[in-house]
Scaffold this motif. Structure first.
Motif, mmCIF file in Angstrom:
data_model
loop_
_atom_site.group_PDB
_atom_site.id
_atom_site.type_symbol
_atom_site.label_atom_id
_atom_site.label_comp_id
_atom_site.label_asym_id
_atom_site.label_seq_id
_atom_site.Cartn_x
_atom_site.Cartn_y
_atom_site.Cartn_z
ATOM 1 N N LEU A 1 -5.628 -4.058 -14.553
ATOM 2 C CA LEU A 1 -5.315 -3.300 -15.763
ATOM 3 C C LEU A 1 -3.933 -3.282 -16.069
ATOM 4 C CD1 LEU A 1 -7.753 -0.256 -15.492
ATOM 5 C CD2 LEU A 1 -8.035 -2.353 -16.916
ATOM 6 N N ASN A 2 -3.096 -4.293 -15.471
ATOM 7 C CA ASN A 2 -1.642 -4.162 -15.502
ATOM 8 C C ASN A 2 -1.019 -2.827 -15.510
ATOM 9 O OD1 ASN A 2 -2.058 -7.046 -15.904
ATOM 10 N ND2 ASN A 2 -2.293 -6.733 -18.164
ATOM 11 N N GLN A 3 -1.358 -2.005 -14.785
ATOM 12 C CA GLN A 3 -0.645 -0.742 -14.602
ATOM 13 C C GLN A 3 0.442 -0.849 -13.157
ATOM 14 O OE1 GLN A 3 -3.346 2.869 -14.309
ATOM 15 N NE2 GLN A 3 -4.305 1.830 -16.267
ATOM 16 N N PHE A 4 1.356 -1.719 -13.600
ATOM 17 C CA PHE A 4 2.105 -2.007 -12.182
ATOM 18 C C PHE A 4 3.051 -1.031 -11.929
ATOM 19 C CE2 PHE A 4 1.422 -6.159 -14.704
ATOM 20 C CZ PHE A 4 0.496 -6.746 -13.892
ATOM 21 N N GLU A 5 3.692 -0.470 -12.705
ATOM 22 C CA GLU A 5 4.349 0.742 -12.205
ATOM 23 C C GLU A 5 3.683 1.769 -11.448
ATOM 24 O OE1 GLU A 5 7.624 1.192 -12.321
ATOM 25 O OE2 GLU A 5 8.500 -0.204 -14.020
ATOM 26 N N HIS A 6 2.495 2.235 -11.641
ATOM 27 C CA HIS A 6 1.605 2.905 -11.014
ATOM 28 C C HIS A 6 1.111 2.419 -9.709
ATOM 29 C CE1 HIS A 6 0.245 5.146 -14.906
ATOM 30 N NE2 HIS A 6 1.250 5.626 -14.682
ATOM 31 N N VAL A 7 0.884 1.045 -9.735
ATOM 32 C CA VAL A 7 0.404 0.530 -8.267
ATOM 33 C C VAL A 7 1.573 0.732 -7.363
ATOM 34 C CG1 VAL A 7 -0.007 -1.656 -7.412
ATOM 35 C CG2 VAL A 7 -1.080 -1.043 -9.706
ATOM 36 N N LEU A 8 2.750 0.355 -7.988
ATOM 37 C CA LEU A 8 4.103 0.400 -7.102
ATOM 38 C C LEU A 8 4.202 1.674 -6.545
ATOM 39 C CD1 LEU A 8 5.986 -1.698 -6.018
ATOM 40 C CD2 LEU A 8 7.706 -1.054 -7.906
ATOM 41 N N GLU A 9 4.226 2.523 -6.999
ATOM 42 C CA GLU A 9 4.315 4.093 -6.689
ATOM 43 C C GLU A 9 2.967 4.237 -5.526
ATOM 44 O OE1 GLU A 9 4.503 8.675 -8.438
ATOM 45 O OE2 GLU A 9 4.836 6.882 -9.828
ATOM 46 N N GLN A 10 2.003 4.184 -6.253
ATOM 47 C CA GLN A 10 0.688 4.282 -5.054
ATOM 48 C C GLN A 10 0.506 3.812 -3.914
ATOM 49 O OE1 GLN A 10 -2.719 5.120 -7.909
ATOM 50 N NE2 GLN A 10 -3.633 6.264 -6.696
ATOM 51 N N LEU B 1 1.295 2.924 1.960
ATOM 52 C CA LEU B 1 1.818 2.269 2.999
ATOM 53 C C LEU B 1 2.379 3.093 4.087
ATOM 54 C CD1 LEU B 1 3.525 -0.757 1.384
ATOM 55 C CD2 LEU B 1 1.694 -0.755 3.160
ATOM 56 N N SER B 2 2.870 4.487 3.499
ATOM 57 C CA SER B 2 3.341 5.392 4.286
ATOM 58 C C SER B 2 2.231 6.052 5.163
ATOM 59 C CB SER B 2 3.928 6.650 3.640
ATOM 60 O OG SER B 2 3.159 7.233 2.646
ATOM 61 N N LYS B 3 0.977 6.181 4.817
ATOM 62 C CA LYS B 3 -0.218 6.580 5.493
ATOM 63 C C LYS B 3 -0.864 5.507 6.433
ATOM 64 C CE LYS B 3 -2.275 10.162 2.456
ATOM 65 N NZ LYS B 3 -3.394 10.543 1.585
ATOM 66 N N TYR B 4 -0.759 4.260 5.684
ATOM 67 C CA TYR B 4 -1.390 3.196 6.634
ATOM 68 C C TYR B 4 -0.420 2.046 6.702
ATOM 69 C CZ TYR B 4 -5.496 5.616 4.788
ATOM 70 O OH TYR B 4 -6.423 6.713 4.458
ATOM 71 N N PRO B 5 0.641 1.995 7.512
ATOM 72 C CA PRO B 5 1.779 1.174 7.672
ATOM 73 C C PRO B 5 1.124 -0.183 8.355
ATOM 74 C CG PRO B 5 1.824 3.084 9.381
ATOM 75 C CD PRO B 5 0.576 3.149 8.593
ATOM 76 N N PRO C 1 -2.346 -4.720 5.851
ATOM 77 C CA PRO C 1 -2.015 -5.688 5.102
ATOM 78 C C PRO C 1 -2.038 -5.661 3.524
ATOM 79 C CG PRO C 1 -3.523 -6.825 6.566
ATOM 80 C CD PRO C 1 -3.254 -5.339 6.967
ATOM 81 N N LEU C 2 -3.414 -5.184 3.211
ATOM 82 C CA LEU C 2 -3.645 -5.362 1.902
ATOM 83 C C LEU C 2 -2.869 -4.625 1.107
ATOM 84 C CD1 LEU C 2 -5.754 -5.817 -0.366
ATOM 85 C CD2 LEU C 2 -7.193 -3.755 0.131
ATOM 86 N N PHE C 3 -2.010 -3.402 1.571
ATOM 87 C CA PHE C 3 -1.187 -2.373 0.776
ATOM 88 C C PHE C 3 -0.067 -3.303 0.311
ATOM 89 C CE2 PHE C 3 -4.022 1.043 2.342
ATOM 90 C CZ PHE C 3 -5.012 1.043 1.367
ATOM 91 N N TYR C 4 0.600 -4.173 1.446
ATOM 92 C CA TYR C 4 1.613 -4.847 1.398
ATOM 93 C C TYR C 4 1.336 -5.779 0.295
ATOM 94 C CZ TYR C 4 3.571 -2.733 5.712
ATOM 95 O OH TYR C 4 3.779 -1.896 6.794
ATOM 96 N N LEU C 5 0.310 -6.475 0.346
ATOM 97 C CA LEU C 5 -0.111 -7.476 -0.794
ATOM 98 C C LEU C 5 -0.342 -6.869 -1.892
ATOM 99 C CD1 LEU C 5 -1.061 -10.476 -1.534
ATOM 100 C CD2 LEU C 5 -3.175 -9.644 -0.756
#
Length: 456
Positions: free
Chosen positions: A362-371, A376-380, A383-387
Motif C-alpha cells: 500500500l506504499n506506506q513506506f514511512e510507516h514500514v521503516l519505523e515499524q 529488528l530490535s525484537k528479532y535481530p 532476514p525478512l525484516f532487513y529485506l
C-alpha cells in the motif's frame, strides 16, 4: 471425603499427629500397680520412639520400634496401622498390605484404617480390592459413593456405576463431575439412546434449566436426530428468549433449513455475546464467511457482524477477519484487522509480517521503516525484516541506508533461495539509485543465476 480428627501428642520436643483408635487401646496414663508396670513403660517408650522416628522420616527405625511394641502387646490395632504406613513409605508393599489388613481386622469399624487401606489399594491400582474396602467405608460415610462410582467405571462395572450415579443424583442433585462419569460410561458402552432418555427426563423434570436443553440438543445432533435437536432449540428459545448459547445450535439449523435471515441474526447474537467462548465465535465466523462466499448478496451483513466481533477484542476472531479480507483482496480492510491484533498482542510474529508486507503493497513506506526498525530490535536475526526495511529505504530514495541494512540481513539467510533472490534484486536497485551500474549488474546477475538454477 470426611474430615479426619487427630489427637495431638507432644513428645521428645516433636509434634506428632496420631489417628484416634477405638479398640484394644493401651492406657498410657495408668499408674502401674503390679509387675506389669515395667512392660507398659517399655511399650510406651517404644511407641513414642516409633512416632518420633516416623516424624523425622526414619521409617525403618520406626518399624523396629513398632515391632518391639507388638512383641510386648500385639492387641492394639493402631500398631499395625502405623506399621502399614511405614512399610508403605519404605515401598515394602506386601508387608504394608498385611499390616493394614491386620489393623482393619482388629478394628473393622475404624474409618481411618479403612481409608488408609483403600488409599493403599488405589495407589497400587488394585481396583478390585479398593472397591471391596470402599464398600465398607460407604457404610460410615456416603461421601465415598462417588469414589466407588469412579472405581466401578475404572473396572468397567458400568451398570453398577450408573445405578450409583442415579442414586446420588436423586439424593444430591446433578453435578458436573458425575455427569462427566456418566458421559464416559455412555461413550464406552455406546448407549446413546439411554443417554438421550436421561437428558429428556431432566428437561421434563426441570423445564427452565438451560443446560439440560443444551446437552440434549448436542446429543440429538450427535445422534443424527437433527429435527429433534432443532425443535428442542426452538423450545428453549420460547422458554428463555434471552438465551445466547442456544444460537450456537440454531444458526446451523437455520442454514441447513435455508432460513438465511434467521441464521444471520443468530450469528450476530453469537459474535457479540459475552457468554460464548472465543473458539466457538471463531467457528461461527468461519461458517459465516463460507456462507457469504456462496451468497455474496449477504456481504453487508457480514461486515456488520464483523464490526460486532471487532468490538469484542477477540484476537483469534480479528486475525481470522484479517485473513478473510486478505484472501478477498481487500488489503486496507485486512490491514485494519491485523493492526487491531497487534494492538492486543504486539508479539504476534506472523501478524507483524502480514502488517509490514501489506504496508509495502500500500506504499506506506514511512510507516514500514519505523515499524521494521522496531521489529529488528525484537528479532535481530530474522532476514525478512532487513529485506522489508531495505525495500522501504529504496522506495524512499535512501540507497546508502538500504545497502547497509540489506548487506547485514543477507548474512542471516538459511536455505531460502527466494529470499536470497529478493535481497540481490534490492541490492541491485540500491546501486542503480547510486548510479553504480557495474555493481547493480553484478547483483542483478546473481539474482538471475539463482532463479535459473532454482528452476532446474
Amino acid at each position: 471425603m470426611q474430615t479426619r480428627t487427630y489427637i495431638i501428642i507432644l513428645s521428645f520436643g516433636i509434634l506428632f499427629l496420631v489417628p484416634r483408635f477405638n479398640s484394644a487401646q493401651v492406657d498410657f496414663n495408668k499408674t502401674p500397680d503390679d509387675d506389669l508396670g515395667n512392660i507398659e513403660d517399655q511399650f510406651q517408650e517404644y511407641f513414642y520412639e516409633a512416632l518420633k522416628q516416623k516424624g523425622i522420616e526414619n521409617y525403618d527405625r520406626s518399624v523396629e520400634a513398632l515391632l518391639k511394641c507388638i512383641g510386648l502387646n500385639d492387641e492394639p490395632a493402631v500398631l499395625y496401622f502405623e506399621l502399614g504406613k511405614n512399610y508403605n513409605k519404605l515401598k515394602n508393599f506386601a508387608a504394608a498390605e498385611d499390616a493394614l489388613k491386620k489393623a482393619v481386622s482388629k478394628a473393622p469399624d475404624n474409618e481411618w484404617y479403612l481409608d488408609e487401606l483403600y488409599g493403599f489399594y488405589a495407589a497400587q491400582n488394585d481396583f478390585e480390592k479398593a472397591i471391596e474396602t470402599i464398600k465398607q467405608l460407604v457404610k460410615h460415610h456416603p461421601d465415598y459413593k462417588e469414589d466407588l462410582a469412579t472405581l466401578y467405571v475404572r473396572t468397567k462395572k458400568y451398570d453398577e456405576a450408573l445405578a450409583l450415579l442415579n442414586e446420588l443424583d436423586k439424593t444430591h442433585g446433578i453435578s458436573a463431575n458425575r455427569d462427566r462419569l456418566r458421559n464416559q460410561i455412555y461413550k464406552a458402552t455406546g448407549r446413546k439412546k439411554e443417554q438421550i432418555k436421561n437428558l429428556e427426563q431432566r428437561v421434563n423434570d426441570t423445564p427452565k434449566k438451560e443446560s439440560n436443553y443444551l446437552a440434549l440438543i448436542f446429543h440429538y445432533s450427535e445422534n443424527n436426530q437433527k429435527d429433534k435437536a432443532f425443535e428442542t432449540a426452538k423450545e428453549l428459545l420460547k422458554i428463555n428468549p434471552n438465551s445466547q448459547l442456544v444460537h450456537l445450535a440454531l444458526y446451523k439449523f437455520y442454514l441447513d433449513d435455508n432460513q438465511s435471515e434467521q441464521a444471520i441474526e443468530s450469528m450476530k447474537i453469537i459474535l457479540k455475546s459475552k457468554e460464548v467462548k472465543p473458539d466457538a465465535k471463531l467457528k461461527v465466523l468461519s461458517d459465516f464467511v463460507k456462507f457469504v462466499d456462496k451468497y455474496p448478496e449477504y456481504e453487508a451483513q457480514l461486515v456488520e457482524a464483523t464490526t460486532l466481533a471487532e468490538s469484542q477484542s477477540d484476537i483469534k476472531t480479528l486475525e481470522e477477519l484479517g485473513q478473510y479480507y486478505l484472501v478477498k483482496g481487500n488489503k486496507e480492510k485486512a490491514l485494519n484487522y491485523f493492526e487491531s491484533v497487534l494492538r492486543l498482542d504486539n508479539n504476534n510474529f506472523s501478524v507483524l509480517q502480514n502488517v509490514l508486507l501489506l504496508k509495502l503493497d500500500l506504499n506506506q513506506f514511512e510507516h514500514v521503516l519505523e515499524q521494521s526498525s522496531d521489529a529488528l530490535s525484537k528479532y535481530p536475526s530474522h532476514p525478512l525484516f532487513y529485506l522489508i526495511s531495505g525495500v522501504a529505504l529504496n522506495a524512499l530514495n535512501q540507497p546508502n541506508k538500504a545497502l547497509e541494512v540489506l548487506e547485514e540481513g543477507i548474512d542471516y539467510i538459511v536455505d531460502n533461495t527466494k529470499m536470497e533472490i529478493d535481497f540481490y534484486n534490492q541490492l541491485s536497485k540500491s546501486y542503480t539509485l547510486l548510479n553504480n551500474t557495474a555493481k547493480a549488474k553484478t547483483f542483478s546477475d546473481k539474482a538471475k543465476q539463482l532463479q535459473t538454477s532454482n528452476k532446474k
